[in-house]
Design a protein around this motif. Structure first.
Motif, PDB file in Angstrom:
ATOM      1  N   ASN A   9       0.870  -1.181   0.000  1.00  0.00           N
ATOM      2  CA  ASN A   9       0.000   0.000   0.000  1.00  0.00           C
ATOM      3  C   ASN A   9       0.905   1.229   0.000  1.00  0.00           C
ATOM      4  OD1 ASN A   9      -1.754   2.079   0.519  1.00  0.00           O
ATOM      5  ND2 ASN A   9      -2.206   1.457   2.628  1.00  0.00           N
ATOM      6  N   LYS A  11       0.116   4.232  -0.148  1.00  0.00           N
ATOM      7  CA  LYS A  11      -0.517   5.433   0.424  1.00  0.00           C
ATOM      8  C   LYS A  11      -0.322   6.607  -0.548  1.00  0.00           C
ATOM      9  CE  LYS A  11       0.371   3.574   4.947  1.00  0.00           C
ATOM     10  NZ  LYS A  11       0.118   3.751   6.355  1.00  0.00           N
ATOM     11  N   HIS A  95      -9.437   0.701   5.103  1.00  0.00           N
ATOM     12  CA  HIS A  95      -8.135   0.976   5.737  1.00  0.00           C
ATOM     13  C   HIS A  95      -8.367   1.916   6.917  1.00  0.00           C
ATOM     14  CE1 HIS A  95      -4.069   2.439   6.380  1.00  0.00           C
ATOM     15  NE2 HIS A  95      -3.657   1.364   5.745  1.00  0.00           N
ATOM     16  N   GLU A 167      -5.036  -5.277  10.673  1.00  0.00           N
ATOM     17  CA  GLU A 167      -4.070  -4.190  10.827  1.00  0.00           C
ATOM     18  C   GLU A 167      -4.325  -3.457  12.139  1.00  0.00           C
ATOM     19  OE1 GLU A 167      -2.226  -2.976   6.867  1.00  0.00           O
ATOM     20  OE2 GLU A 167      -3.942  -1.695   7.179  1.00  0.00           O
ATOM     21  N   ALA A 171       0.021  -0.343  15.222  1.00  0.00           N
ATOM     22  CA  ALA A 171       1.225  -0.878  14.565  1.00  0.00           C
ATOM     23  C   ALA A 171       1.433  -0.272  13.175  1.00  0.00           C
ATOM     24  CB  ALA A 171       1.114  -2.402  14.458  1.00  0.00           C
ATOM     25  N   ILE A 172       0.467   0.523  12.696  1.00  0.00           N
ATOM     26  CA  ILE A 172       0.572   1.048  11.327  1.00  0.00           C
ATOM     27  C   ILE A 172       1.464   2.282  11.304  1.00  0.00           C
ATOM     28  CG2 ILE A 172      -0.690   2.036   9.380  1.00  0.00           C
ATOM     29  CD1 ILE A 172      -3.082   0.354  10.138  1.00  0.00           C
ATOM     30  N   GLY A 173       2.583   2.157  10.585  1.00  0.00           N
ATOM     31  CA  GLY A 173       3.487   3.286  10.400  1.00  0.00           C
ATOM     32  C   GLY A 173       4.192   3.722  11.673  1.00  0.00           C
ATOM     33  N   GLY A 210      -0.987  -6.621   8.763  1.00  0.00           N
ATOM     34  CA  GLY A 210      -0.382  -5.340   8.375  1.00  0.00           C
ATOM     35  C   GLY A 210      -0.056  -4.514   9.600  1.00  0.00           C
ATOM     36  N   GLY A 211       1.091  -3.862   9.565  1.00  0.00           N
ATOM     37  CA  GLY A 211       1.508  -3.003  10.674  1.00  0.00           C
ATOM     38  C   GLY A 211       3.003  -3.130  10.881  1.00  0.00           C
ATOM     39  N   SER A 212       3.749  -2.212  10.211  1.00  0.00           N
ATOM     40  CA  SER A 212       5.209  -2.146  10.346  1.00  0.00           C
ATOM     41  C   SER A 212       5.910  -3.453   9.971  1.00  0.00           C
ATOM     42  CB  SER A 212       5.596  -1.698  11.763  1.00  0.00           C
ATOM     43  OG  SER A 212       5.082  -0.395  12.012  1.00  0.00           O
ATOM     44  N   LEU A 231      -0.041  -6.978   4.402  1.00  0.00           N
ATOM     45  CA  LEU A 231      -0.362  -5.712   3.744  1.00  0.00           C
ATOM     46  C   LEU A 231       0.683  -4.734   4.266  1.00  0.00           C
ATOM     47  CD1 LEU A 231      -2.136  -3.940   1.942  1.00  0.00           C
ATOM     48  CD2 LEU A 231      -3.706  -3.631   3.848  1.00  0.00           C
ATOM     49  N   VAL A 232       1.504  -4.231   3.356  1.00  0.00           N
ATOM     50  CA  VAL A 232       2.734  -3.532   3.735  1.00  0.00           C
ATOM     51  C   VAL A 232       2.664  -2.083   3.277  1.00  0.00           C
ATOM     52  CG1 VAL A 232       5.248  -3.559   3.471  1.00  0.00           C
ATOM     53  CG2 VAL A 232       3.967  -5.722   3.395  1.00  0.00           C
ATOM     54  N   GLY A 233       2.840  -1.152   4.197  1.00  0.00           N
ATOM     55  CA  GLY A 233       2.825   0.259   3.837  1.00  0.00           C
ATOM     56  C   GLY A 233       4.225   0.759   3.515  1.00  0.00           C
ATOM     57  N   GLY A 234       4.859   1.395   4.503  1.00  0.00           N
ATOM     58  CA  GLY A 234       6.156   2.040   4.295  1.00  0.00           C
ATOM     59  C   GLY A 234       7.184   1.174   3.584  1.00  0.00           C
TER      60      GLY A 234
HETATM   61  C1  PEP Z   1      -0.624   0.120   5.899  1.00  0.00           C
HETATM   62  O1  PEP Z   1      -0.585   1.238   5.428  1.00  0.00           O
HETATM   63  O2  PEP Z   1      -1.598  -0.602   5.648  1.00  0.00           O
HETATM   64  C2  PEP Z   1       0.491  -0.326   6.738  1.00  0.00           C
HETATM   65  C3  PEP Z   1       0.406  -1.513   7.291  1.00  0.00           C
HETATM   66  O3  PEP Z   1       1.528   0.539   6.893  1.00  0.00           O
HETATM   67  P1  PEP Z   1       2.987   0.205   7.531  1.00  0.00           P
HETATM   68  O4  PEP Z   1       3.459  -1.094   6.932  1.00  0.00           O
HETATM   69  O5  PEP Z   1       3.845   1.368   7.150  1.00  0.00           O
HETATM   70  O6  PEP Z   1       2.792   0.078   9.003  1.00  0.00           O
END
Ligand code: PEP
Length: 250
Positions: A9, A11, A95, A167, A171-173, A210-212, A231-234
């Motif tokens: 993701n 973003k 989300h 998520e 833990a997100i970001g 998902g979450g870091s 599900l991976v953000g950064g």
């Molecule tokens: C996300 O945006 O769904 C997410 C999990 O972000 P991050 O991996 O950066 O924590």
């Protein structure tokens, strides 16, 4: 055995140049085929570029959101039909940033889930609790409520064409990830909730964490029996790290 999925993701990050480079680097990282299912979810304007660059590679493309409506006077919205027309295969719905920053209710998220499926897209339904809710031992109540809103509106059969992403908001970001055991406990709860309606679908549905997630912690989390990828953000914004996460899912 469920094939794992790693979805990135982005973003509100990226550019056309970034999209081209990242997709080329990812495709080059897996010359002998992908170790798992892989998807990237860029911002709307870069979806056509991403679909074009991913063609011929194992990488699929998804959107970060979708309108609950199919057509009409909904300025700024993008419909499932448009996303499918572009070649998207997934749409993230619910989300936590959409829920908290844009006030999306469980009911609206359920309608978005339905809209994705009406147009042949696989919804990635995000659920998760805040830190306050976890500390008040309300994780299962919150996740259960978010999931039940979709179950009540779409029915259990709909989950044979859907992905769930647990998520935890804390833990997100944040760099603070759930431990593998914490993730497993909630994933097992989610699967159990679905099992009470249909055991076959519950065994089949992918539940992502998902979450870091990073290359360094992915393998331990993905080793949990009810975790089917991430599900991976950064960490999805850098090809080597994202490829490492995909390898950890292989
Ligand atoms: C996300 O945006 O769904 C997410 C999990 O972000 P991050 O991996 O950066 O924590």
């Amino acid at each position: 055995m469920r094939q794992k999925l790693v979805a990135g993701n982005w973003k509100m990050h990226g550019s056309r140049t970034f999209t081209r480079s990242l997709l080329a680097e990812l495709a080059a990282a897996f010359p002998d085929g992908a170790p798992c299912d892989i998807a990237v979810c860029p911002p709307y304007p870069y979806l056509p570029e991403a679909v074009g660059c991913a063609a011929g590679s194992p990488i699929l493309v998804g959107a970060q959101d979708i309108s609950a409506e199919d057509e009409g006077a909904f300025t700024g919205e993008v419909s499932g039909g448009m996303l499918a027309d572009l070649g998207c295969r997934f749409a993230i719905v619910g989300h936590s940033e959409r829920r908290s920053l844009h006030g999306e209710s469980d009911e609206l998220v359920a309608r978005k889930f339905g809209a994705a499926q009406r147009h042949g897209l696989v919804p990635i339904l995000c659920v998760g609790e805040s830190l306050e809710e976890r500390e008040a031992e309300r994780t299962e109540a919150v996740v259960g409520r978010q999931l039940k809103a979709v179950l009540d509106s779409a029915g259990i059969e709909a989950f044979s064409h859907a992905v769930i992403a647990y998520e935890p908001i804390w833990a997100i970001g944040t760099g603070r990830t759930a431990s593998p055991e914490q993730a497993q406990a909630v994933h097992a709860f989610i699967r159990g909730l679905l099992r009470s309606e249909n055991a076959t679908i519950s065994d089949f549905v992918k539940v992502l964490y998902g979450g870091s997630v990073k290359a360094a912690n992915a393998a331990d989390i993905f080793a949990m029996p009810d975790v089917d990828g991430g599900l991976v953000g950064g960490a999805s914004l850098e090809s080597a790290g994202f490829a490492g996460i995909c390898r950890a899912a292989g």
